[in-house]
Write a protein that holds these residues in place. Sequence first.
Motif, short mmCIF file in Angstrom:
data_model
loop_
_atom_site.label_atom_id
_atom_site.label_comp_id
_atom_site.label_asym_id
_atom_site.label_seq_id
_atom_site.Cartn_x
_atom_site.Cartn_y
_atom_site.Cartn_z
N GLY A 268 5.88 65.99 -22.35
CA GLY A 268 4.93 67.02 -21.94
C GLY A 268 3.80 66.43 -21.12
N LEU A 269 3.34 65.24 -21.52
CA LEU A 269 2.27 64.57 -20.77
C LEU A 269 2.75 64.20 -19.37
CD1 LEU A 269 -0.60 63.46 -20.92
CD2 LEU A 269 0.35 61.31 -21.77
N ILE B 241 2.32 64.77 -13.37
CA ILE B 241 2.93 64.92 -12.04
C ILE B 241 2.69 66.29 -11.41
CG2 ILE B 241 4.67 63.18 -12.61
CD1 ILE B 241 6.74 65.39 -12.82
N PHE B 242 2.38 67.29 -12.22
CA PHE B 242 2.06 68.62 -11.69
C PHE B 242 0.70 69.09 -12.21
CE2 PHE B 242 6.85 68.94 -11.67
CZ PHE B 242 6.98 68.86 -10.29
N PRO B 243 -0.37 68.38 -11.89
CA PRO B 243 -1.68 68.69 -12.48
C PRO B 243 -2.27 70.02 -12.03
CG PRO B 243 -1.93 67.04 -10.75
CD PRO B 243 -0.45 67.22 -10.97
N THR B 244 -1.79 70.57 -10.91
CA THR B 244 -2.39 71.81 -10.40
C THR B 244 -1.54 73.05 -10.71
OG1 THR B 244 -1.33 71.55 -8.23
CG2 THR B 244 -3.51 70.55 -8.52
N ALA B 245 -0.37 72.86 -11.32
CA ALA B 245 0.49 74.02 -11.63
C ALA B 245 -0.05 74.76 -12.84
CB ALA B 245 1.92 73.55 -11.89
N SER B 246 0.28 76.04 -12.94
CA SER B 246 -0.15 76.83 -14.10
C SER B 246 0.58 76.36 -15.35
CB SER B 246 0.16 78.31 -13.87
OG SER B 246 1.57 78.52 -13.87
N PHE B 247 0.02 76.70 -16.51
CA PHE B 247 0.64 76.28 -17.77
C PHE B 247 2.05 76.84 -17.89
CE2 PHE B 247 1.62 77.01 -22.26
CZ PHE B 247 1.50 75.71 -22.75
N ILE C 294 3.12 62.93 -8.07
CA ILE C 294 4.33 62.58 -8.81
C ILE C 294 4.51 61.07 -8.88
CG2 ILE C 294 6.86 62.75 -8.80
CD1 ILE C 294 6.57 65.54 -7.57
N VAL C 295 4.25 60.38 -7.78
CA VAL C 295 4.38 58.92 -7.76
C VAL C 295 3.37 58.29 -8.73
CG1 VAL C 295 4.05 56.84 -6.36
CG2 VAL C 295 5.29 58.79 -5.42
#
Length: 300
Positions: free
Chosen positions: A30-31, A36-42, A274-275
Amino acid sequence: MEQHCYEWAKKFDLITKKTTNKEFKISKFGLLICYIFPTASFEKRCLAIDFFNWLFFVDDFVDIKKDLKGKPEEIKKELNKFMTILNDNPQPEIFQNSIAIALWDVWARMKKITNEEWRIKFRNTISLYFDACYLNACNKRSHNIPNSVEEYIKIRRNSGAVMTSFNLIEPLLGIQISYDNKELQNLMEYCNDHICFINDLYSLKKELTEGEVDNIIIVLQRSNQYSLREAIDYAVVLINNRMTQIKEVVDRLMQYKLKMDQDTSKYINVLVDIVVGSFYWHKISGRYTAKNKYRRNGLN
Protein backbone atom coordinates in the motif's frame (compact mmCIF):
# COMPACT_ATOMS: atom_id res chain seq x y z
CA MET A 1 -3.87 2.13 1.78
CA GLU A 2 -2.15 -0.63 3.75
CA GLN A 3 -5.44 -1.60 5.36
CA HIS A 4 -7.28 -1.64 2.05
CA CYS A 5 -4.48 -3.66 0.44
CA TYR A 6 -4.68 -6.35 3.11
CA GLU A 7 -8.48 -6.49 3.25
CA TRP A 8 -8.78 -6.82 -0.54
CA ALA A 9 -6.29 -9.70 -0.62
CA LYS A 10 -8.15 -11.46 2.20
CA LYS A 11 -11.51 -10.87 0.52
CA PHE A 12 -10.42 -12.86 -2.53
CA ASP A 13 -8.62 -15.56 -0.51
CA LEU A 14 -5.26 -14.59 -1.99
CA ILE A 15 -3.36 -14.84 1.29
CA THR A 16 -2.73 -18.52 2.02
CA LYS A 17 -0.52 -20.56 4.31
CA LYS A 18 2.39 -20.03 1.94
CA THR A 19 1.89 -16.26 1.94
CA THR A 20 1.34 -15.43 5.58
CA ASN A 21 -0.23 -12.30 6.98
CA LYS A 22 3.09 -11.16 8.41
CA GLU A 23 5.00 -11.57 5.15
CA PHE A 24 2.28 -9.75 3.26
CA LYS A 25 2.06 -6.84 5.68
CA ILE A 26 5.79 -6.14 5.99
CA SER A 27 6.05 -5.86 2.19
CA LYS A 28 4.18 -2.52 2.46
CA PHE A 29 2.49 -2.72 -0.94
CA GLY A 30 0.00 0.00 0.00
CA LEU A 31 2.86 2.36 0.80
CA LEU A 32 4.35 1.64 -2.62
CA ILE A 33 1.26 3.02 -4.32
CA CYS A 34 1.31 6.12 -2.13
CA TYR A 35 4.94 6.68 -3.15
CA ILE A 36 4.47 6.23 -6.90
CA PHE A 37 1.04 7.84 -7.30
CA PRO A 38 1.10 10.62 -4.68
CA THR A 39 -1.39 12.85 -6.52
CA ALA A 40 -4.05 10.22 -7.35
CA SER A 41 -7.29 10.07 -5.38
CA PHE A 42 -7.68 7.47 -2.64
CA GLU A 43 -10.26 5.52 -4.65
CA LYS A 44 -7.99 5.32 -7.69
CA ARG A 45 -5.01 4.37 -5.56
CA CYS A 46 -7.10 1.49 -4.23
CA LEU A 47 -7.71 0.35 -7.80
CA ALA A 48 -3.99 0.61 -8.58
CA ILE A 49 -2.88 -1.39 -5.54
CA ASP A 50 -5.51 -4.05 -6.20
CA PHE A 51 -4.11 -4.49 -9.69
CA PHE A 52 -0.53 -4.67 -8.40
CA ASN A 53 -1.65 -7.10 -5.73
CA TRP A 54 -3.01 -9.25 -8.52
CA LEU A 55 0.33 -9.08 -10.35
CA PHE A 56 2.20 -10.12 -7.20
CA PHE A 57 -0.07 -13.12 -6.70
CA VAL A 58 0.19 -14.16 -10.35
CA ASP A 59 3.94 -14.26 -9.91
CA ASP A 60 3.57 -16.33 -6.76
CA PHE A 61 1.10 -18.64 -8.49
CA VAL A 62 3.53 -19.33 -11.34
CA ASP A 63 6.50 -19.85 -9.01
CA ILE A 64 5.10 -22.16 -6.33
CA LYS A 65 2.28 -24.14 -7.97
CA LYS A 66 3.70 -27.65 -8.08
CA ASP A 67 2.18 -28.69 -11.41
CA LEU A 68 3.63 -25.55 -13.09
CA LYS A 69 7.16 -25.65 -11.67
CA GLY A 70 9.66 -26.14 -14.48
CA LYS A 71 6.90 -26.36 -17.10
CA PRO A 72 6.92 -23.23 -19.32
CA GLU A 73 4.16 -24.50 -21.62
CA GLU A 74 1.81 -25.08 -18.70
CA ILE A 75 2.66 -21.65 -17.31
CA LYS A 76 1.85 -20.09 -20.67
CA LYS A 77 -1.48 -21.92 -20.76
CA GLU A 78 -2.45 -20.61 -17.32
CA LEU A 79 -1.44 -17.04 -18.14
CA ASN A 80 -3.47 -17.18 -21.36
CA LYS A 81 -6.54 -17.96 -19.25
CA PHE A 82 -6.09 -14.64 -17.44
CA MET A 83 -5.88 -12.88 -20.82
CA THR A 84 -9.40 -14.09 -21.63
CA ILE A 85 -10.69 -11.92 -18.77
CA LEU A 86 -8.87 -8.85 -20.11
CA ASN A 87 -10.27 -9.67 -23.55
CA ASP A 88 -13.77 -9.83 -22.01
CA ASN A 89 -14.17 -13.44 -23.11
CA PRO A 90 -13.56 -15.63 -20.04
CA GLN A 91 -14.67 -19.25 -19.83
CA PRO A 92 -16.77 -20.13 -16.74
CA GLU A 93 -14.28 -22.71 -15.43
CA ILE A 94 -11.57 -20.08 -14.95
CA PHE A 95 -13.50 -18.62 -12.03
CA GLN A 96 -12.63 -21.62 -9.91
CA ASN A 97 -9.30 -19.81 -9.45
CA SER A 98 -9.25 -17.05 -6.79
CA ILE A 99 -6.63 -15.06 -8.73
CA ALA A 100 -8.93 -15.01 -11.77
CA ILE A 101 -11.85 -13.80 -9.64
CA ALA A 102 -9.65 -11.03 -8.24
CA LEU A 103 -8.67 -9.95 -11.76
CA TRP A 104 -12.33 -9.91 -12.79
CA ASP A 105 -13.02 -7.49 -9.94
CA VAL A 106 -10.12 -5.18 -10.86
CA TRP A 107 -10.83 -5.26 -14.59
CA ALA A 108 -14.52 -4.42 -14.11
CA ARG A 109 -13.52 -1.32 -12.12
CA MET A 110 -10.82 -0.35 -14.61
CA LYS A 111 -13.27 -0.44 -17.50
CA LYS A 112 -15.41 2.18 -15.76
CA ILE A 113 -12.65 4.81 -15.98
CA THR A 114 -11.01 3.89 -19.32
CA ASN A 115 -11.87 3.86 -23.02
CA GLU A 116 -11.30 1.03 -25.51
CA GLU A 117 -8.18 2.67 -26.94
CA TRP A 118 -6.53 2.56 -23.52
CA ARG A 119 -7.72 -1.00 -22.88
CA ILE A 120 -6.14 -2.21 -26.13
CA LYS A 121 -2.84 -0.65 -25.09
CA PHE A 122 -3.09 -2.18 -21.62
CA ARG A 123 -3.90 -5.66 -22.96
CA ASN A 124 -0.83 -5.44 -25.18
CA THR A 125 1.36 -4.53 -22.18
CA ILE A 126 0.05 -7.49 -20.17
CA SER A 127 0.49 -9.79 -23.15
CA LEU A 128 4.15 -8.75 -23.45
CA TYR A 129 4.58 -9.34 -19.72
CA PHE A 130 3.12 -12.85 -20.00
CA ASP A 131 5.37 -13.59 -23.00
CA ALA A 132 8.39 -12.52 -20.95
CA CYS A 133 7.26 -14.72 -18.04
CA TYR A 134 7.13 -17.69 -20.42
CA LEU A 135 10.58 -16.89 -21.83
CA ASN A 136 12.05 -16.57 -18.34
CA ALA A 137 10.52 -19.91 -17.37
CA CYS A 138 12.18 -21.48 -20.43
CA ASN A 139 15.51 -19.86 -19.54
CA LYS A 140 15.27 -20.96 -15.92
CA ARG A 141 14.50 -24.56 -16.88
CA SER A 142 17.50 -24.71 -19.24
CA HIS A 143 19.73 -22.52 -17.00
CA ASN A 144 20.06 -20.18 -19.97
CA ILE A 145 21.27 -16.67 -19.07
CA PRO A 146 21.01 -13.80 -21.63
CA ASN A 147 24.36 -13.34 -23.39
CA SER A 148 24.55 -9.57 -23.08
CA VAL A 149 23.14 -6.62 -21.18
CA GLU A 150 21.31 -5.52 -24.34
CA GLU A 151 19.59 -8.90 -24.70
CA TYR A 152 18.71 -8.89 -21.00
CA ILE A 153 17.23 -5.38 -21.11
CA LYS A 154 15.01 -6.32 -24.05
CA ILE A 155 13.45 -9.09 -21.95
CA ARG A 156 13.44 -7.23 -18.63
CA ARG A 157 11.54 -4.22 -19.93
CA ASN A 158 8.58 -6.57 -20.27
CA SER A 159 9.20 -9.09 -17.48
CA GLY A 160 9.32 -6.33 -14.86
CA ALA A 161 5.69 -5.33 -15.60
CA VAL A 162 6.77 -1.71 -15.06
CA MET A 163 4.94 -0.57 -18.18
CA THR A 164 1.65 -1.44 -16.52
CA SER A 165 2.31 1.30 -13.95
CA PHE A 166 3.09 3.73 -16.78
CA ASN A 167 -0.19 2.74 -18.47
CA LEU A 168 -2.10 3.43 -15.27
CA ILE A 169 -0.97 7.05 -15.11
CA GLU A 170 -3.59 8.21 -17.61
CA PRO A 171 -6.76 6.78 -15.97
CA LEU A 172 -5.50 7.46 -12.44
CA LEU A 173 -4.88 11.14 -13.21
CA GLY A 174 -7.69 11.54 -15.73
CA ILE A 175 -5.34 12.58 -18.55
CA GLN A 176 -4.65 11.47 -22.12
CA ILE A 177 -1.35 11.74 -23.96
CA SER A 178 0.25 10.90 -27.29
CA TYR A 179 3.25 8.58 -27.28
CA ASP A 180 4.63 9.87 -30.60
CA ASN A 181 7.28 12.02 -28.90
CA LYS A 182 10.63 10.19 -29.24
CA GLU A 183 12.09 11.88 -26.18
CA LEU A 184 9.12 10.71 -24.11
CA GLN A 185 9.62 7.16 -25.37
CA ASN A 186 13.28 7.31 -24.36
CA LEU A 187 12.32 8.61 -20.93
CA MET A 188 9.90 5.72 -20.40
CA GLU A 189 12.59 3.19 -21.34
CA TYR A 190 15.18 4.76 -19.03
CA CYS A 191 12.68 4.87 -16.16
CA ASN A 192 11.74 1.25 -16.79
CA ASP A 193 15.40 0.18 -16.75
CA HIS A 194 16.20 2.09 -13.56
CA ILE A 195 13.29 0.52 -11.68
CA CYS A 196 14.17 -2.99 -12.86
CA PHE A 197 17.88 -2.60 -12.11
CA ILE A 198 17.06 -1.40 -8.59
CA ASN A 199 14.78 -4.40 -8.16
CA ASP A 200 17.55 -6.72 -9.36
CA LEU A 201 19.97 -5.24 -6.85
CA TYR A 202 17.65 -5.66 -3.88
CA SER A 203 16.36 -9.11 -4.88
CA LEU A 204 19.76 -10.56 -5.80
CA LYS A 205 20.28 -12.68 -2.69
CA LYS A 206 16.93 -14.43 -3.05
CA GLU A 207 17.33 -14.94 -6.77
CA LEU A 208 20.77 -16.50 -6.41
CA THR A 209 19.28 -18.91 -3.88
CA GLU A 210 16.31 -19.79 -6.10
CA GLY A 211 18.15 -20.16 -9.39
CA GLU A 212 16.65 -17.15 -11.15
CA VAL A 213 18.41 -15.93 -14.30
CA ASP A 214 16.47 -12.72 -14.98
CA ASN A 215 18.80 -10.34 -13.13
CA ILE A 216 21.24 -7.73 -14.48
CA ILE A 217 23.93 -8.74 -11.97
CA ILE A 218 23.78 -12.41 -12.95
CA VAL A 219 23.97 -11.41 -16.63
CA LEU A 220 26.97 -9.14 -16.00
CA GLN A 221 28.73 -11.83 -14.02
CA ARG A 222 28.30 -14.38 -16.82
CA SER A 223 28.75 -12.22 -19.92
CA ASN A 224 31.75 -10.22 -18.63
CA GLN A 225 33.33 -12.93 -16.44
CA TYR A 226 32.99 -10.60 -13.46
CA SER A 227 33.20 -11.63 -9.85
CA LEU A 228 29.93 -11.12 -7.98
CA ARG A 229 31.34 -7.95 -6.36
CA GLU A 230 32.45 -6.57 -9.73
CA ALA A 231 29.04 -7.32 -11.23
CA ILE A 232 27.25 -5.54 -8.37
CA ASP A 233 29.54 -2.51 -8.67
CA TYR A 234 28.97 -2.28 -12.42
CA ALA A 235 25.21 -2.65 -11.96
CA VAL A 236 25.33 0.39 -9.66
CA VAL A 237 27.16 2.29 -12.41
CA LEU A 238 24.39 1.35 -14.86
CA ILE A 239 21.73 2.48 -12.37
CA ASN A 240 23.44 5.85 -11.89
CA ASN A 241 23.88 6.26 -15.66
CA ARG A 242 20.17 5.65 -16.17
CA MET A 243 19.32 8.29 -13.57
CA THR A 244 21.59 10.77 -15.36
CA GLN A 245 19.84 9.98 -18.64
CA ILE A 246 16.44 10.42 -16.99
CA LYS A 247 17.45 13.84 -15.68
CA GLU A 248 18.84 14.92 -19.04
CA VAL A 249 15.68 13.93 -20.93
CA VAL A 250 13.39 15.53 -18.35
CA ASP A 251 15.44 18.75 -18.54
CA ARG A 252 15.19 18.80 -22.33
CA LEU A 253 11.45 18.14 -22.26
CA MET A 254 10.86 20.82 -19.63
CA GLN A 255 12.70 23.38 -21.76
CA TYR A 256 9.74 23.10 -24.11
CA LYS A 257 7.16 23.10 -21.33
CA LEU A 258 5.32 26.09 -22.80
CA LYS A 259 4.85 24.13 -26.04
CA MET A 260 3.96 20.93 -24.19
CA ASP A 261 0.34 20.18 -23.35
CA GLN A 262 -0.53 20.02 -19.66
CA ASP A 263 -1.35 16.31 -19.69
CA THR A 264 2.08 15.36 -21.05
CA SER A 265 3.74 17.53 -18.41
CA LYS A 266 1.76 15.75 -15.68
CA TYR A 267 2.66 12.38 -17.17
CA ILE A 268 6.39 13.19 -17.06
CA ASN A 269 6.13 14.27 -13.42
CA VAL A 270 4.46 10.99 -12.47
CA LEU A 271 7.09 8.96 -14.35
CA VAL A 272 9.68 10.58 -12.08
CA ASP A 273 7.47 9.91 -9.03
CA ILE A 274 7.37 6.21 -9.97
CA VAL A 275 11.16 6.00 -10.31
CA VAL A 276 11.89 7.81 -7.04
CA GLY A 277 9.01 6.20 -5.14
CA SER A 278 10.01 2.71 -6.24
CA PHE A 279 13.59 3.31 -5.09
CA TYR A 280 12.58 4.48 -1.62
CA TRP A 281 10.05 1.67 -1.27
CA HIS A 282 12.72 -0.93 -2.06
CA LYS A 283 14.80 0.48 0.79
CA ILE A 284 12.08 0.06 3.45
CA SER A 285 10.01 -2.89 2.27
CA GLY A 286 10.41 -6.15 4.16
CA ARG A 287 9.91 -8.02 0.93
CA TYR A 288 13.60 -8.78 0.62
CA THR A 289 14.27 -9.84 4.19
CA ALA A 290 11.27 -12.11 4.76
CA LYS A 291 10.88 -15.59 3.31
CA ASN A 292 8.43 -14.00 0.94
CA LYS A 293 7.51 -15.19 -2.52
CA TYR A 294 6.30 -11.78 -3.77
CA ARG A 295 9.50 -10.71 -5.43
CA ARG A 296 9.78 -10.64 -9.21
CA ASN A 297 7.94 -7.72 -10.84
CA GLY A 298 9.93 -4.59 -11.48
CA LEU A 299 7.85 -2.53 -9.06
CA ASN A 300 7.92 -5.02 -6.18
